[in-house]
Design a protein around this motif. Sequence first.
Motif, PDB file in Angstrom:
ATOM      1  N   PHE A  78      53.310  41.253  32.442  1.00  0.00           N
ATOM      2  CA  PHE A  78      53.123  40.214  31.924  1.00  0.00           C
ATOM      3  C   PHE A  78      52.540  39.035  32.613  1.00  0.00           C
ATOM      4  CE2 PHE A  78      56.848  40.434  34.541  1.00  0.00           C
ATOM      5  CZ  PHE A  78      56.837  39.253  35.392  1.00  0.00           C
ATOM      6  N   PHE A  79      52.026  39.103  33.717  1.00  0.00           N
ATOM      7  CA  PHE A  79      51.146  38.082  34.255  1.00  0.00           C
ATOM      8  C   PHE A  79      49.627  38.541  33.922  1.00  0.00           C
ATOM      9  CE2 PHE A  79      54.222  37.697  37.783  1.00  0.00           C
ATOM     10  CZ  PHE A  79      54.395  36.287  37.616  1.00  0.00           C
ATOM     11  N   ALA A  80      48.888  37.525  33.459  1.00  0.00           N
ATOM     12  CA  ALA A  80      47.400  37.439  33.353  1.00  0.00           C
ATOM     13  C   ALA A  80      46.808  36.544  34.242  1.00  0.00           C
ATOM     14  CB  ALA A  80      46.959  36.846  31.941  1.00  0.00           C
ATOM     15  N   PHE A  81      46.035  37.306  35.138  1.00  0.00           N
ATOM     16  CA  PHE A  81      45.327  36.389  36.310  1.00  0.00           C
ATOM     17  C   PHE A  81      43.827  36.278  36.167  1.00  0.00           C
ATOM     18  CE2 PHE A  81      49.139  38.702  38.280  1.00  0.00           C
ATOM     19  CZ  PHE A  81      49.456  37.661  38.954  1.00  0.00           C
ATOM     20  N   ALA A  82      43.118  35.261  36.366  1.00  0.00           N
ATOM     21  CA  ALA A  82      41.714  35.026  36.324  1.00  0.00           C
ATOM     22  C   ALA A  82      41.426  34.523  37.619  1.00  0.00           C
ATOM     23  CB  ALA A  82      41.582  34.088  35.237  1.00  0.00           C
ATOM     24  N   LEU A  83      40.737  34.948  38.320  1.00  0.00           N
ATOM     25  CA  LEU A  83      40.247  34.616  39.569  1.00  0.00           C
ATOM     26  C   LEU A  83      38.676  34.113  39.794  1.00  0.00           C
ATOM     27  CD1 LEU A  83      41.200  34.866  42.583  1.00  0.00           C
ATOM     28  CD2 LEU A  83      39.983  36.741  42.780  1.00  0.00           C
ATOM     29  N   ALA A  84      38.428  33.050  40.200  1.00  0.00           N
ATOM     30  CA  ALA A  84      37.069  32.378  40.336  1.00  0.00           C
ATOM     31  C   ALA A  84      36.845  31.745  41.551  1.00  0.00           C
ATOM     32  CB  ALA A  84      37.239  31.317  39.177  1.00  0.00           C
ATOM     33  N   ALA A  87      32.384  28.218  46.427  1.00  0.00           N
ATOM     34  CA  ALA A  87      32.177  27.789  47.644  1.00  0.00           C
ATOM     35  C   ALA A  87      33.267  27.108  48.500  1.00  0.00           C
ATOM     36  CB  ALA A  87      30.980  26.930  48.002  1.00  0.00           C
ATOM     37  N   GLY A  88      34.011  27.787  49.296  1.00  0.00           N
ATOM     38  CA  GLY A  88      35.049  27.070  49.921  1.00  0.00           C
ATOM     39  C   GLY A  88      36.295  27.302  49.229  1.00  0.00           C
ATOM     40  N   LEU A  89      36.331  27.766  47.935  1.00  0.00           N
ATOM     41  CA  LEU A  89      37.679  27.353  47.390  1.00  0.00           C
ATOM     42  C   LEU A  89      37.730  28.634  46.419  1.00  0.00           C
ATOM     43  CD1 LEU A  89      39.696  25.303  46.036  1.00  0.00           C
ATOM     44  CD2 LEU A  89      38.102  24.940  44.304  1.00  0.00           C
ATOM     45  N   ILE A  90      38.927  29.250  46.182  1.00  0.00           N
ATOM     46  CA  ILE A  90      39.180  30.277  45.109  1.00  0.00           C
ATOM     47  C   ILE A  90      40.279  29.639  44.061  1.00  0.00           C
ATOM     48  CG2 ILE A  90      40.398  32.475  45.042  1.00  0.00           C
ATOM     49  CD1 ILE A  90      39.520  32.937  48.086  1.00  0.00           C
ATOM     50  N   ARG A  91      39.783  29.743  42.835  1.00  0.00           N
ATOM     51  CA  ARG A  91      40.796  29.324  41.813  1.00  0.00           C
ATOM     52  C   ARG A  91      41.469  30.340  41.118  1.00  0.00           C
ATOM     53  NH1 ARG A  91      38.509  24.772  38.392  1.00  0.00           N
ATOM     54  NH2 ARG A  91      39.886  23.420  40.027  1.00  0.00           N
TER      55      ARG A  91
END
Length: 118
Positions: A78-84, A87-91
Motif C-alpha cells: 500500500f506504500f508508494a515510494f519515490a526516491l530523488a 547533492a547532499g540530500l535524498i528526498r
Amino acid sequence: MTTGVSAMNDLAWVPQSCTLPTEERPLRVAEWDALFFERLTALTRPQPLRLRLDLAGGPGVEDRVRDLVERESGCCSFFAFALAPGAGLIRLDVAVDQEHGAVLDALAARTVAAGEQR
C-alpha cells in the motif's frame, strides 16, 4: 485503549495488510527510526496522503534508503515510494491510498519523534 507514544511502541498502527512477519516488525521499525534519527532534515505533508522526507546524504545513505524502500514495498504494497537523490540530500516521498491514511499519520508521527530525539 492505547494512545500516543505507547501505541506507536506496540506497533498497533501496523495494518493487517502488512505481510512482514510479526516478529520482524520491531526490527524494521527500528531501522526506519534509526534512519530518521540520523538523517532527517525536513518533513512536509504536501498532500493529505503523501509525506515528503528530506534526508541528509552521505556515503552509503542512498543505498541504505533504497534497500529499506525495496524491503518495505515487498511487505506493505500500500506504500508508494519515490526516491530523488540530489547533492547532499535524498528526498523520499511516501504515499498511500485513502484506506491507509492512518498508517501515514503514524509514520509521520514516528518520523517527527525520531528526528526530535537528536
